[in-house]
Design a protein around this motif. Structure first.
Motif, PDB file in Angstrom:
ATOM      1  N   SER A  77      14.989   4.342   3.820  1.00  0.00           N
ATOM      2  CA  SER A  77      14.434   4.259   2.468  1.00  0.00           C
ATOM      3  C   SER A  77      13.258   3.292   2.431  1.00  0.00           C
ATOM      4  N   GLU A  78      13.447   2.133   3.031  1.00  0.00           N
ATOM      5  CA  GLU A  78      12.388   1.125   3.052  1.00  0.00           C
ATOM      6  C   GLU A  78      11.188   1.623   3.860  1.00  0.00           C
ATOM      7  N   ALA A  79      11.436   2.318   4.970  1.00  0.00           N
ATOM      8  CA  ALA A  79      10.347   2.830   5.809  1.00  0.00           C
ATOM      9  C   ALA A  79       9.469   3.802   5.027  1.00  0.00           C
ATOM     10  N   LYS A  80      10.090   4.678   4.247  1.00  0.00           N
ATOM     11  CA  LYS A  80       9.318   5.627   3.442  1.00  0.00           C
ATOM     12  C   LYS A  80       8.384   4.893   2.489  1.00  0.00           C
ATOM     13  N   GLN A  81       8.882   3.845   1.857  1.00  0.00           N
ATOM     14  CA  GLN A  81       8.062   3.068   0.927  1.00  0.00           C
ATOM     15  C   GLN A  81       6.930   2.339   1.659  1.00  0.00           C
ATOM     16  N   THR A  82       7.258   1.777   2.816  1.00  0.00           N
ATOM     17  CA  THR A  82       6.260   1.030   3.582  1.00  0.00           C
ATOM     18  C   THR A  82       5.116   1.922   4.006  1.00  0.00           C
ATOM     19  N   ILE A  83       5.419   3.091   4.571  1.00  0.00           N
ATOM     20  CA  ILE A  83       4.337   3.942   5.076  1.00  0.00           C
ATOM     21  C   ILE A  83       3.498   4.539   3.952  1.00  0.00           C
ATOM     22  N   GLU A  84       4.068   4.641   2.756  1.00  0.00           N
ATOM     23  CA  GLU A  84       3.280   5.098   1.609  1.00  0.00           C
ATOM     24  C   GLU A  84       2.244   4.060   1.195  1.00  0.00           C
ATOM     25  N   ARG A  85       2.494   2.801   1.513  1.00  0.00           N
ATOM     26  CA  ARG A  85       1.613   1.714   1.074  1.00  0.00           C
ATOM     27  C   ARG A  85       0.534   1.360   2.089  1.00  0.00           C
ATOM     28  N   LEU A  86       0.685   1.799   3.319  1.00  0.00           N
ATOM     29  CA  LEU A  86      -0.304   1.492   4.349  1.00  0.00           C
ATOM     30  C   LEU A  86      -1.429   2.519   4.310  1.00  0.00           C
ATOM     31  N   PRO A  87      -2.649   2.110   4.692  1.00  0.00           N
ATOM     32  CA  PRO A  87      -3.791   3.037   4.645  1.00  0.00           C
ATOM     33  C   PRO A  87      -3.678   4.128   5.709  1.00  0.00           C
ATOM     34  N   GLY A  88      -3.665   5.378   5.276  1.00  0.00           N
ATOM     35  CA  GLY A  88      -3.452   6.523   6.161  1.00  0.00           C
ATOM     36  C   GLY A  88      -4.358   6.568   7.374  1.00  0.00           C
ATOM     37  N   GLU A  89      -5.584   6.121   7.219  1.00  0.00           N
ATOM     38  CA  GLU A  89      -6.519   6.176   8.352  1.00  0.00           C
ATOM     39  C   GLU A  89      -6.138   5.200   9.467  1.00  0.00           C
ATOM     40  N   LYS A  90      -5.212   4.289   9.186  1.00  0.00           N
ATOM     41  CA  LYS A  90      -4.766   3.319  10.192  1.00  0.00           C
ATOM     42  C   LYS A  90      -3.444   3.718  10.846  1.00  0.00           C
ATOM     43  N   ALA A  91      -2.919   4.899  10.523  1.00  0.00           N
ATOM     44  CA  ALA A  91      -1.666   5.351  11.133  1.00  0.00           C
ATOM     45  C   ALA A  91      -1.827   5.388  12.650  1.00  0.00           C
ATOM     46  N   GLY A  92      -0.780   4.978  13.340  1.00  0.00           N
ATOM     47  CA  GLY A  92      -0.819   4.944  14.794  1.00  0.00           C
ATOM     48  C   GLY A  92      -1.242   3.611  15.366  1.00  0.00           C
ATOM     49  N   THR A  93      -1.424   2.624  14.494  1.00  0.00           N
ATOM     50  CA  THR A  93      -1.809   1.283  14.950  1.00  0.00           C
ATOM     51  C   THR A  93      -0.665   0.308  14.713  1.00  0.00           C
ATOM     52  N   CYS A  94      -0.694  -0.763  15.477  1.00  0.00           N
ATOM     53  CA  CYS A  94       0.288  -1.824  15.322  1.00  0.00           C
ATOM     54  C   CYS A  94      -0.127  -2.698  14.136  1.00  0.00           C
ATOM     55  N   VAL A  95       0.830  -2.999  13.265  1.00  0.00           N
ATOM     56  CA  VAL A  95       0.549  -3.808  12.079  1.00  0.00           C
ATOM     57  C   VAL A  95       0.819  -5.276  12.425  1.00  0.00           C
TER      58      VAL A  95
END
Length: 135
Positions: A77-95
């Motif tokens: 549940s938390e993961a779904k919320q987290t990935i919705e808040r991160l900028p899509g163009e940065k997917a695949g990068t280490c935060v």
């Protein structure tokens, strides 16, 4: 997806980096998988019984299957919320934090850190090493 892998993922969530942030980085290894797809796949495969866990050897006390399942569902549940808040163009990068360490925090912390410029994104590489960032 083995019971031991399920336990390892939960332990990494608790001690290394939150699951949503791990799947955010993991999708960089396979461009066909988005963070959302990884979470969806995990939600279908992460169900193990006390008997399945009982077949594993643990150092110390054996974890409680019901407690692990509750943690797992909360992580998803938390993961779904987290990935919705991160900028899509940065997917695949280490935060990472602004200081270059692994970012630790749930959805609200991600929102605040992004707003305050306290998150950095590091793209991995094959045969790469743990990131070392300078200003």
């Amino acid at each position: 997806a083995e019971p031991r892998d399920w336990v390892d993922i939960i332990r990494c969530h608790e001690s290394v980096q939150e699951f949503g942030l791990m799947v955010w980085a993991a999708c960089g290894k396979d461009p066909g998988f988005s963070p959302s797809a990884i979470v969806e796949h995990a939600s279908r495969t992460g169900r193990y019984s006390a008997e399945e866990l009982g077949a594993l050897d643990f150092e110390g006390e054996r974890p409680d299957a019901a407690a692990l399942a509750r943690t797992w569902h909360g992580m998803l549940s938390e993961a779904k919320q987290t990935i919705e808040r991160l900028p899509g163009e940065k997917a695949g990068t280490c935060v990472l934090t602004a200081e270059g360490t692994l970012f630790r925090g749930g959805p609200d912390a991600v929102t605040s850190a992004l707003r305050d410029g306290q998150i950095r994104f590091h793209a991995g590489r094959l045969r790469g090493a743990y990131p070392s960032l300078t200003r």
